[in-house]
Motif scaffolding. Structure first.
Motif, mmCIF file in Angstrom:
data_model
loop_
_atom_site.group_PDB
_atom_site.id
_atom_site.type_symbol
_atom_site.label_atom_id
_atom_site.label_comp_id
_atom_site.label_asym_id
_atom_site.label_seq_id
_atom_site.Cartn_x
_atom_site.Cartn_y
_atom_site.Cartn_z
ATOM 1 N N SER A 15 -96.554 6.967 27.140
ATOM 2 C CA SER A 15 -96.973 5.716 26.499
ATOM 3 C C SER A 15 -95.908 5.147 25.583
ATOM 4 N N GLY A 16 -95.112 5.995 24.943
ATOM 5 C CA GLY A 16 -94.093 5.489 24.033
ATOM 6 C C GLY A 16 -92.833 5.030 24.722
ATOM 7 N N TYR A 20 -93.053 -2.496 28.052
ATOM 8 C CA TYR A 20 -94.292 -3.270 27.986
ATOM 9 C C TYR A 20 -94.198 -4.605 28.715
ATOM 10 N N ASP A 52 -104.521 1.820 21.071
ATOM 11 C CA ASP A 52 -103.245 1.589 20.383
ATOM 12 C C ASP A 52 -102.265 0.845 21.292
ATOM 13 N N MET A 53 -102.238 1.209 22.566
ATOM 14 C CA MET A 53 -101.331 0.556 23.502
ATOM 15 C C MET A 53 -101.718 -0.905 23.714
ATOM 16 N N ASN A 55 -103.272 -2.813 21.525
ATOM 17 C CA ASN A 55 -102.898 -3.537 20.302
ATOM 18 C C ASN A 55 -101.413 -3.893 20.311
ATOM 19 N N LYS A 56 -100.604 -2.948 20.754
ATOM 20 C CA LYS A 56 -99.169 -3.202 20.851
ATOM 21 C C LYS A 56 -98.874 -4.292 21.866
ATOM 22 N N ASP A 59 -99.845 -7.719 20.413
ATOM 23 C CA ASP A 59 -98.834 -8.171 19.452
ATOM 24 C C ASP A 59 -97.617 -8.743 20.168
ATOM 25 N N LEU A 60 -97.187 -8.070 21.234
ATOM 26 C CA LEU A 60 -96.034 -8.546 21.993
ATOM 27 C C LEU A 60 -96.326 -9.901 22.637
#
Length: 250
Positions: A15-16, A20, A52-53, A55-56, A59-60
């Motif tokens: 995931s990190g 994206y 969490d993914m 949300n990221k 944001d992007l």
């Protein structure tokens, strides 16, 4: 081998470490949108990690939207302060009933105000619209081209994101081939010589198409010939043995 492949796959899809922009491309696909991404992430990583993914990702997308909104403003926003002040004055006169001709300006100002409000909610409208049906003839770039007026900013983002090649393997492979052919000892070769070398290398390395049926026929033919030779050899040995036995008796 399978274990090593699994390790590399897990490392790439961790995931990190995921790019994206791949998710943004799916987000911009009207056949899937955010619902499909959420569905897949929940199945792959669980509810907490997928949240969490997501949300990221949101944001992007919001940052991209704000950036493109500045780059591609709607035409009425670029008229300048003089036009805005003139429109404000026209609105004031029209509201006081001083000039009937200014009602047209007032009407257009109200329309522009609604358009500004719509632009701020463009992302929400895109997600609220229904999903497109999957079809072999569906062309996503053509779809976005037809939605330029409805999704002024998103269509620009889709035009740039969806045109990015998924992989650069082909171009890297071409440069690697050139480096293997044109080394420091072959830097002065003629272009047609280099072309001949590259084509020959490609022909040599090209996979050979195997016809299993013809190969099996050939194997059966060889086996029958071999069995015939063995039978003949056994007969010859038996005849020679009989001859030797008869001579010994005499």
């Amino acid at each position: 081998m399978a274990a090593n492949m699994q390790v590399k796959l897990d490392k790439y899809w961790e995931s990190g470490a995921i790019n994206y922009l791949l998710f943004v491309a799916i987000y911009l696909d009207p056949r899937y949108k955010l619902e499909y991404i959420e569905f897949c992430l929940n199945r792959l990583y669980g509810a907490d990690k997928s949240k969490d993914m997501l949300n990221k990702l949101n944001d992007l997308i919001n940052k991209l939207f704000e950036h493109y909104k500045v780059m591609y403003p709607i035409s009425y926003e670029s008229n300048g302060s003089t036009t805005l002040s003139s429109n404000n004055a026209s609105q004031s006169r029209a509201e006081n009933g001083e000039d009937d001709d200014d009602w047209d300006n007032l009407f257009r100002m109200n329309v522009k105000k609604k358009q500004r409000d719509v632009q701020r909610t463009e992302l929400e409208r895109y997600l609220e619209d229904g999903l497109e049906d999957t079809s072999p003839t569906f062309n996503i770039l053509t779809w976005w081209k037809g939605k330029t007026d409805k999704y002024h900013v998103l269509s620009r983002i889709a035009r740039d994101i969806l045109s990015i090649p998924v992989s650069t393997v082909s171009s890297e492979s071409a440069f690697s081939t050139g480096g293997r052919v044109l080394d420091s000892f072959r830097s002065s070769l003629y272009p047609y010589t280099v072309e001949a070398l590259i084509c020959t290398q490609n022909w040599i390395k090209s996979p050979k198409v195997v016809d299993l049926e013809s190969e099996l026929v050939e194997v059966e033919k060889l086996e029958s010939e071999f069995n015939g030779l063995v039978t003949i050899d056994v007969g010859v040995i038996a005849a020679e043995f009989d001859t030797i036995t008869t001579t010994t008796r005499v």
